[in-house]
Design a protein around this motif. Structure first.
Motif, mmCIF file in Angstrom:
data_model
loop_
_atom_site.group_PDB
_atom_site.id
_atom_site.type_symbol
_atom_site.label_atom_id
_atom_site.label_comp_id
_atom_site.label_asym_id
_atom_site.label_seq_id
_atom_site.Cartn_x
_atom_site.Cartn_y
_atom_site.Cartn_z
ATOM 1 N N ALA A 1 -87.068 58.461 -21.945
ATOM 2 C CA ALA A 1 -85.695 58.806 -21.576
ATOM 3 C C ALA A 1 -84.953 59.424 -22.753
ATOM 4 C CB ALA A 1 -84.958 57.551 -21.082
ATOM 5 N N ALA A 2 -85.179 58.896 -23.949
ATOM 6 C CA ALA A 2 -84.536 59.462 -25.136
ATOM 7 C C ALA A 2 -84.976 60.903 -25.345
ATOM 8 C CB ALA A 2 -84.864 58.619 -26.365
ATOM 9 N N SER A 3 -86.244 61.170 -25.075
ATOM 10 C CA SER A 3 -86.737 62.539 -25.201
ATOM 11 C C SER A 3 -86.033 63.472 -24.228
ATOM 12 C CB SER A 3 -88.247 62.562 -24.953
ATOM 13 O OG SER A 3 -88.725 63.881 -24.875
ATOM 14 N N LEU A 4 -85.834 63.001 -23.017
ATOM 15 C CA LEU A 4 -85.166 63.831 -22.013
ATOM 16 C C LEU A 4 -83.676 63.977 -22.298
ATOM 17 C CD1 LEU A 4 -86.900 62.519 -18.779
ATOM 18 C CD2 LEU A 4 -87.312 64.687 -19.947
ATOM 19 N N ILE A 5 -83.038 62.899 -22.704
ATOM 20 C CA ILE A 5 -81.586 62.929 -22.941
ATOM 21 C C ILE A 5 -81.246 63.766 -24.174
ATOM 22 C CG2 ILE A 5 -79.603 61.509 -23.593
ATOM 23 C CD1 ILE A 5 -80.868 59.278 -21.821
ATOM 24 N N LEU A 6 -82.034 63.608 -25.230
ATOM 25 C CA LEU A 6 -81.760 64.313 -26.476
ATOM 26 C C LEU A 6 -82.373 65.716 -26.509
ATOM 27 C CD1 LEU A 6 -82.384 61.368 -28.963
ATOM 28 C CD2 LEU A 6 -80.184 62.211 -28.127
ATOM 29 N N GLY A 7 -83.018 66.099 -25.441
ATOM 30 C CA GLY A 7 -83.761 67.346 -25.311
ATOM 31 C C GLY A 7 -83.436 68.472 -26.256
ATOM 32 N N GLU A 8 -82.247 69.035 -26.193
ATOM 33 C CA GLU A 8 -81.895 70.215 -26.989
ATOM 34 C C GLU A 8 -81.401 69.878 -28.391
ATOM 35 O OE1 GLU A 8 -82.464 73.351 -26.048
ATOM 36 O OE2 GLU A 8 -83.359 72.524 -24.230
ATOM 37 N N THR A 9 -81.031 68.628 -28.621
ATOM 38 C CA THR A 9 -80.456 68.276 -29.918
ATOM 39 C C THR A 9 -81.510 67.891 -30.956
ATOM 40 O OG1 THR A 9 -80.148 65.976 -29.253
ATOM 41 C CG2 THR A 9 -78.323 67.500 -28.836
ATOM 42 N N ILE A 10 -82.733 67.668 -30.543
ATOM 43 C CA ILE A 10 -83.800 67.303 -31.476
ATOM 44 C C ILE A 10 -84.879 68.381 -31.439
ATOM 45 C CG2 ILE A 10 -83.389 64.817 -31.387
ATOM 46 C CD1 ILE A 10 -85.641 64.586 -29.354
ATOM 47 N N PRO A 11 -85.672 68.485 -32.507
ATOM 48 C CA PRO A 11 -86.751 69.477 -32.503
ATOM 49 C C PRO A 11 -87.785 69.173 -31.411
ATOM 50 C CG PRO A 11 -86.382 68.620 -34.716
ATOM 51 C CD PRO A 11 -85.543 67.804 -33.778
ATOM 52 N N MET B 1 -91.809 61.700 -25.963
ATOM 53 C CA MET B 1 -92.293 61.701 -24.583
ATOM 54 C C MET B 1 -93.750 61.240 -24.504
ATOM 55 S SD MET B 1 -91.735 62.068 -21.419
ATOM 56 C CE MET B 1 -90.219 62.961 -21.198
ATOM 57 N N GLY B 2 -94.582 61.726 -25.402
ATOM 58 C CA GLY B 2 -95.996 61.345 -25.383
ATOM 59 C C GLY B 2 -96.211 59.877 -25.673
ATOM 60 N N SER B 3 -95.572 59.385 -26.740
ATOM 61 C CA SER B 3 -95.757 57.972 -27.083
ATOM 62 C C SER B 3 -95.099 57.070 -26.041
ATOM 63 C CB SER B 3 -95.214 57.677 -28.478
ATOM 64 O OG SER B 3 -93.859 58.016 -28.570
ATOM 65 N N GLY B 4 -93.953 57.479 -25.525
ATOM 66 C CA GLY B 4 -93.293 56.680 -24.492
ATOM 67 C C GLY B 4 -94.106 56.598 -23.215
ATOM 68 N N SER B 5 -94.629 57.737 -22.789
ATOM 69 C CA SER B 5 -95.460 57.744 -21.578
ATOM 70 C C SER B 5 -96.717 56.916 -21.778
ATOM 71 C CB SER B 5 -95.846 59.182 -21.217
ATOM 72 O OG SER B 5 -94.709 59.951 -20.965
ATOM 73 N N GLY B 6 -97.324 57.045 -22.955
ATOM 74 C CA GLY B 6 -98.535 56.273 -23.244
ATOM 75 C C GLY B 6 -98.265 54.777 -23.266
ATOM 76 N N VAL C 1 -90.893 48.847 -21.050
ATOM 77 C CA VAL C 1 -89.475 49.119 -21.297
ATOM 78 C C VAL C 1 -89.300 50.053 -22.495
ATOM 79 C CG1 VAL C 1 -87.299 48.052 -21.996
ATOM 80 C CG2 VAL C 1 -88.681 46.995 -20.205
ATOM 81 N N VAL C 2 -89.969 49.755 -23.604
ATOM 82 C CA VAL C 2 -89.842 50.597 -24.794
ATOM 83 C C VAL C 2 -90.389 51.997 -24.505
ATOM 84 C CG1 VAL C 2 -90.641 50.906 -27.186
ATOM 85 C CG2 VAL C 2 -89.860 48.668 -26.402
ATOM 86 N N GLY C 3 -91.502 52.074 -23.793
ATOM 87 C CA GLY C 3 -92.066 53.371 -23.452
ATOM 88 C C GLY C 3 -91.126 54.203 -22.603
ATOM 89 N N LEU C 4 -90.511 53.572 -21.617
ATOM 90 C CA LEU C 4 -89.560 54.293 -20.778
ATOM 91 C C LEU C 4 -88.315 54.696 -21.567
ATOM 92 C CD1 LEU C 4 -89.850 52.289 -17.430
ATOM 93 C CD2 LEU C 4 -90.795 54.546 -17.973
ATOM 94 N N CYS C 5 -87.900 53.858 -22.508
ATOM 95 C CA CYS C 5 -86.755 54.219 -23.360
ATOM 96 C C CYS C 5 -87.088 55.431 -24.233
ATOM 97 C CB CYS C 5 -86.348 53.038 -24.230
ATOM 98 S SG CYS C 5 -85.534 51.711 -23.315
#
Length: 138
Positions: free
Chosen positions: A20-30, A38-43, A13-17
């Motif tokens: 998802a946060a990486s995808l949702i926040l895509g342009e607003t974060i470096p 994305m890497g830590s979540g996928s892992g 669940v935390v990994g998927l969150c």
């Protein structure tokens, strides 16, 4: 066993969150932060899913689980794993020194070379400490 199952589900669940946060926040974060999320979540999701599946297989076939547990705690297998870890640690130690030399050759920042040398020294000091400690214990 239930505690492990809950932990693995939490990892998923935390990994998927994170992903998802990486995808949702895509342009607003470096990009570095998005890539890290994305890497830590996928892992985390992959580790949780894999461990959950292994737990399921162990509950499905208890005889195979007992056999695996015996093999993991067998003296010979433990000695083999420890020897492999020691040799891989030695190989890694020399790879760090090679990286330090390469960093000198390519004019990398001084902190890169010093970090590699510091890692080598720390590993060597830890090795001496553990040898002394184990000699006292045995």
């Amino acid at each position: 066993m239930k505690g492990k199952k809950a932990l693995y589900i939490a990892f998923i669940v935390v990994g998927l969150c994170f992903a998802a946060a990486s995808l949702i926040l895509g342009e607003t974060i470096p990009n570095s932060v998005g890539g890290t999320l994305m890497g830590s979540g996928s892992g985390m999701a992959a580790i949780g899913l894999t461990q959950l599946l292994m737990l399921h297989l162990d509950t499905k076939d208890p005889a195979q689980a007992r056999k695996k547990e015996i093999e993991e705690t067998d003296e010979r297998n433990v000695a083999i794993r420890r020897r492999a870890k020691a040799l891989s640690g030695d190989a890694l130690q020399w790879a760090v020194i090679v990286a330090a030399w390469v960093s000198l050759g390519i004019d990398a920042p001084l902190w890169v070379t010093l970090a590699a040398i510091g890692t080598f020294v720390m590993k060597s000091a830890l090795e001496v400490y553990l040898v002394v400690r184990y000699q006292r214990e045995m």
